[in-house]
Design a protein around this motif. Structure first.
Motif: not given
Length: 328
Positions: A105-132
Motif C-alpha cells: 500500500d502507498l498511503g500518502i500524507g501531507r505533514g512534515p513529520g516533525t515539530f522541528d522547523d530546521s528539520t522540516a526545512r532540511a527535508l524540503r531542501r530549504g523550502a517552506g511549508p507546502t501549499t494546497d
C-alpha cells in the motif's frame, strides 16, 4: 463484536533507556506476529527528529517486513509527499508491489513529520511549508508516475491520509480511498467523511468511497492495566498539544508520577473519550460504536505502549472480538 477488518499502524516508539536497534528488532517481531493473528495490513508512519518516535523511513520498513512475511499487506501510513519527489515514491513503492505479490500500500500524507522547523526545512531542501496546490500536484504526479513511468504489475494500492475536510476533499476529487486520522483529529472525523462521501468521484483506483479509520487503542485484561499502559503516551500527547515533539517516551512508572495542568487534563480526557481504551469488552464496544457512527469499512489500530509484549497482548485481545461477515 467488531464486524470490519482490522489493521495496525506502527509508529515505532523508542522506549526510554532502550537502544534504537531494540526498537527496530521489536518492529520485526511485531509484523510477524500481526500476520499470525490475521491482521489485514500494517502501515509505517514517517517521523523525524523525535526522541520518542524512531525516524525509520516507511519504504525501508515496508521492504524489510515484506521480506519476512507472506500474506499481510504492508505499506506507508503515511509517506509524506512534501518530503519526497513524486517519481521516487512511484518507483519505490511500485517496485515493492511488483516484488511482493501486490500486497503493498502507498498511503500518502501531507505533514512534515516533525515539530522541528530546521528539520522540516532540511527535508524540503530549504523550502517552506507546502501549499494546497503543491500538495495536490505532488499526489497527482505520484499517481501519474505509477501508471506512466513505473507501469509494473501489480501496482501498489494508493490511499490518501487525512485529518481534515481539506484532505478529504482531495481524496474525493482524486477518487482515492481515505485513511482518516481519528487518532489525531477526532473532532474532524464526521464532517470530513461526510464531505468525502458526498463529493467522491470514481477512479481507476477506487470505484466507490472507501473509509479506513485510525484509532488509538490500548486493550488489556483489566481497565486498570489499560490505564497504566496508556500513561506514557498520555504524557507525550500533553507535550504535543503544546507543539513540543522533544519529549522522550517514558516508562509507565515515570508516567504515573507526571503532573498535568487542569487544561491538559481536560483536553486529554476529551481525546480519550473518542478513542478505545480498557478491557476487551470495553474496547470492542468502543470500536464497534466507532464503526457504526462513521460507517468505516476498516479500522486501523495504533497502540503506543511501552513494552512490545503489552502491545502485542492488546492486539491479541482485540482480534478475539472480530467477527467478519461470511460471503453469501
Amino acid at each position: 463484536m467488531i464486524t470490519v477488518p482490522i489493521s495496525a499502524l506502527e509508529v515505532a516508539m523508542v522506549q526510554t533507556g532502550a537502544r534504537v536497534a531494540d526498537t527496530l528488532r521489536d518492529t520485526t517481531e511485531f509484523a510477524q506476529r500481526l500476520e499470525e493473528l490475521g491482521y489485514l495490513r500494517l502501515w509505517y508512519a514517517e517521523h523525524h527528529h523525535s526522541p520518542a518516535i524512531g525516524a525509520f523511513p516507511p519504504v525501508v520498513m515496508t521492504a524489510h517486513a515484506a521480506a519476512l512475511t507472506s500474506s499481510i499487506r504492508l505499506g506507508s501510513g503515511g509517506v509524506l509527499a512534501p518530503n519526497h519527489a513524486p517519481i521516487m515514491l512511484a518507483e519505490q513503492f511500485g517496485t515493492l508491489a511488483a516484488l511482493h505479490g501486490g500486497r503493498i500500500d502507498l498511503g500518502i500524507g501531507r505533514g512534515p513529520g516533525t515539530f522541528d522547523d530546521s528539520t522540516a526545512r532540511a527535508l524540503r531542501r530549504g523550502a517552506g511549508p507546502t501549499t494546497d496546490d503543491e500538495y495536490r500536484d505532488d499526489v497527482s504526479a505520484t499517481l501519474r508516475f505509477l501508471v506512466d513511468e513505473v507501469a509494473l504489475d501489480p501496482l501498489p494500492e494508493p490511499w490518501l491520509l487525512s485529518s481534515s475536510t481539506a484532505g478529504a476533499a482531495l481524496a474525493a476529487e482524486l477518487g482515492l480511498p481515505i485513511a482518516f486520522a481519528h487518532h489525531i483529529r477526532p473532532d474532524n472525523t464526521l464532517a470530513a467523511l461526510n464531505h468525502y462521501r458526498e463529493h467522491f468521484s470514481p477512479s481507476r483506483w477506487c470505484a466507490r468511497p472507501r473509509v479506513l479509520i485510525c484509532v488509538e487503542t490500548v486493550c488489556a485484561d483489566t481497565e486498570e492495566e489499560a490505564t497504566r499502559l496508556a500513561g506514557p503516551m498520555v504524557v507525550v500527547k500533553a507535550a504535543l498539544l503544546k507543539g513540543r515533539g522533544d519529549l522522550a517516551f517514558p516508562t509507565p512508572e515515570q508516567a504515573a508520577t507526571h503532573a498535568f495542568t487542569e487544561e491538559e487534563a481536560q483536553a486529554l480526557t476529551g481525546f480519550r473519550a473518542q478513542q478505545a481504551y480498557g478491557s476487551p469488552d470495553t474496547v470492542a464496544k468502543q470500536l464497534a460504536n466507532l464503526v457504526d457512527v462513521t460507517g468505516a469499512d476498516e479500522l486501523m489500530l495504533v497502540t503506543p505502549v511501552y513494552a512490545l509484549a503489552d502491545r502485542l497482548r492488546s492486539y491479541e485481545l482485540v482480534k478475539q472480538h472480530v467477527v467478519l461477515p461470511t460471503a453469501s
